[in-house]
Motif scaffolding. Structure first.
Motif, short mmCIF file in Angstrom:
data_model
loop_
_atom_site.label_atom_id
_atom_site.label_comp_id
_atom_site.label_asym_id
_atom_site.label_seq_id
_atom_site.Cartn_x
_atom_site.Cartn_y
_atom_site.Cartn_z
N LEU A 40 0.83 -1.20 0.00
CA LEU A 40 0.00 0.00 0.00
C LEU A 40 0.87 1.25 0.00
O LEU A 40 0.60 2.20 -0.75
CB LEU A 40 -0.96 0.00 1.20
CG LEU A 40 -1.92 1.19 1.25
CD1 LEU A 40 -2.84 1.21 0.03
CD2 LEU A 40 -2.73 1.14 2.54
N ALA A 41 1.94 1.26 0.81
CA ALA A 41 2.85 2.41 0.83
C ALA A 41 3.47 2.62 -0.55
O ALA A 41 3.59 3.77 -1.02
CB ALA A 41 3.94 2.20 1.88
N ALA A 42 3.84 1.54 -1.21
CA ALA A 42 4.44 1.65 -2.54
C ALA A 42 3.42 2.13 -3.58
O ALA A 42 3.75 2.93 -4.45
CB ALA A 42 5.02 0.29 -2.95
N ILE A 43 2.19 1.67 -3.46
CA ILE A 43 1.14 2.08 -4.41
C ILE A 43 0.85 3.57 -4.31
O ILE A 43 0.73 4.25 -5.32
CB ILE A 43 -0.15 1.26 -4.16
CG1 ILE A 43 0.03 -0.18 -4.66
CG2 ILE A 43 -1.35 1.91 -4.83
CD1 ILE A 43 -1.11 -1.10 -4.26
N VAL A 44 0.73 4.08 -3.09
CA VAL A 44 0.37 5.50 -2.94
C VAL A 44 1.57 6.43 -3.10
O VAL A 44 1.41 7.65 -3.14
CB VAL A 44 -0.38 5.78 -1.61
CG1 VAL A 44 -1.65 4.96 -1.53
CG2 VAL A 44 0.51 5.59 -0.41
N ALA A 45 2.77 5.86 -3.23
CA ALA A 45 3.96 6.69 -3.44
C ALA A 45 3.94 7.36 -4.81
O ALA A 45 4.55 8.42 -4.99
CB ALA A 45 5.22 5.86 -3.28
N ASP A 46 3.25 6.76 -5.78
CA ASP A 46 3.17 7.34 -7.12
C ASP A 46 1.86 8.12 -7.25
O ASP A 46 0.79 7.52 -7.35
CB ASP A 46 3.23 6.23 -8.18
CG ASP A 46 3.28 6.78 -9.60
OD1 ASP A 46 2.92 7.96 -9.81
OD2 ASP A 46 3.67 6.02 -10.49
N PRO A 47 1.94 9.45 -7.25
CA PRO A 47 0.71 10.25 -7.30
C PRO A 47 -0.08 10.08 -8.59
O PRO A 47 -1.25 10.46 -8.65
CB PRO A 47 1.21 11.69 -7.15
CG PRO A 47 2.65 11.66 -7.51
CD PRO A 47 3.14 10.27 -7.22
N LEU A 64 -2.67 9.70 4.34
CA LEU A 64 -2.45 8.26 4.24
C LEU A 64 -0.96 7.97 4.03
O LEU A 64 -0.41 7.08 4.67
CB LEU A 64 -3.29 7.66 3.11
CG LEU A 64 -3.09 6.17 2.83
CD1 LEU A 64 -3.42 5.34 4.06
CD2 LEU A 64 -3.95 5.76 1.64
N ARG A 65 -0.31 8.73 3.15
CA ARG A 65 1.13 8.53 2.93
C ARG A 65 1.92 8.71 4.23
O ARG A 65 2.84 7.94 4.51
CB ARG A 65 1.66 9.50 1.88
CG ARG A 65 1.39 9.10 0.47
CD ARG A 65 2.12 10.02 -0.52
NE ARG A 65 1.61 9.78 -1.84
CZ ARG A 65 0.88 10.66 -2.54
NH1 ARG A 65 0.60 11.83 -2.05
NH2 ARG A 65 0.44 10.34 -3.73
N ALA A 66 1.55 9.71 5.02
CA ALA A 66 2.25 9.95 6.29
C ALA A 66 2.04 8.79 7.26
O ALA A 66 2.99 8.34 7.92
CB ALA A 66 1.76 11.26 6.92
N ARG A 67 0.81 8.27 7.35
CA ARG A 67 0.55 7.11 8.22
C ARG A 67 1.33 5.89 7.74
O ARG A 67 1.88 5.13 8.55
CB ARG A 67 -0.95 6.79 8.26
CG ARG A 67 -1.74 7.74 9.12
CD ARG A 67 -3.13 7.20 9.44
NE ARG A 67 -3.91 6.85 8.30
CZ ARG A 67 -4.88 7.59 7.77
NH1 ARG A 67 -5.18 8.75 8.30
NH2 ARG A 67 -5.56 7.17 6.74
N GLU A 122 8.74 9.71 13.49
CA GLU A 122 7.52 10.46 13.80
C GLU A 122 7.08 11.25 12.58
O GLU A 122 7.88 11.91 11.92
CB GLU A 122 7.79 11.46 14.95
CG GLU A 122 7.98 10.76 16.29
CD GLU A 122 6.75 10.01 16.77
OE1 GLU A 122 5.63 10.52 16.60
OE2 GLU A 122 6.90 8.91 17.30
N THR A 123 5.79 11.15 12.26
CA THR A 123 5.21 11.97 11.22
C THR A 123 3.98 12.61 11.81
O THR A 123 3.41 12.11 12.76
CB THR A 123 4.81 11.13 9.99
OG1 THR A 123 3.89 10.14 10.40
CG2 THR A 123 6.01 10.50 9.32
N GLY A 124 3.57 13.71 11.31
CA GLY A 124 2.42 14.50 11.80
C GLY A 124 1.34 13.71 12.50
O GLY A 124 1.48 12.55 12.76
N PRO A 125 0.23 14.38 12.80
CA PRO A 125 -0.87 13.76 13.56
C PRO A 125 -1.53 12.64 12.85
O PRO A 125 -1.55 12.44 11.72
CB PRO A 125 -1.86 14.91 13.76
CG PRO A 125 -1.45 16.03 12.86
CD PRO A 125 -0.03 15.74 12.44
#
Length: 179
Positions: free
Chosen positions: A138-145, A163-166, A176-179
């Motif tokens: 999922l992280a790899a999929i959303v890495a490409d806008p 979602l990318r930050a989570r 650590e990434t934002g809220p």
């Protein structure tokens, strides 16, 4: 009759299917098999990131949780089902392509989906060598806008930047990434 999604790749097209799928967990290998069946059933020429996203959401509770387990998941799955029954017909005539890689692959993967699979394995390797899992993919999929999956997520009301930050926090524990 030749299958719509070939099982083997020509030797001159980079990574082949076996290379792409070599570093996957059993669960993620099942997701890939499901995405392949979905692409065939939908009449698509290649497995794209939306096929992978659809199958991930159906089969991986961790992926659903990180996306937002609740009404948004129902809306997202509803959108993906609409796509599979006809909304995505405009995508059937083209190949998901970021423009940075060859447009046509002979192994049944869109260039963007193949890149996402490779990226998922790299994320897993950085984490310690375990096989890639659903969160990695999922992280790899959303890495490409420009991926179809990102388009689907956006149309379903998912804030892809959040979602990318989570996901970044999930694939790189301790960062650590934002809220």
């Amino acid at each position: 009759m030749q299958p719509r999604i070939p099982r083997q790749q020509a030797a001159d097209h980079g990574l082949n299917r076996m290379d792409i799928e070599a570093g996957l967990s059993k669960e993620l290998a099942a997701v890939v098999a499901g995405a392949r069946r979905r692409a065939l059933r939908d009449g698509d020429r290649q497995i794209d990131t939306a096929h992978l996203l659809h199958t991930l959401l159906e089969s991986d509770p961790e992926v659903r949780e990180v996306v937002d387990d609740g009404p948004r998941i129902a809306r997202l799955l509803g959108y993906l089902v609409q796509r599979s029954i006809g909304y995505g017909l405009r995508w059937q005539t083209g190949v998901e392509d970021s423009g940075a890689v060859p447009v046509v692959r002979e192994d049944g993967w869109s260039p963007v989906a193949a890149g996402a699979m490779e990226h998922a394995c790299a994320l897993a390797a950085r984490r310690g060598g375990d096989p890639a899992d659903g969160i990695d993919l999922l992280a790899a999929i959303v890495a490409d806008p420009e991926s179809r999956a990102v388009e689907v997520l956006g149309r379903a009301g998912v804030d892809v930047a959040t979602l990318r930050a989570r996901l970044d926090a999930a694939v790189r524990p301790g960062v650590e990434t934002g809220p």
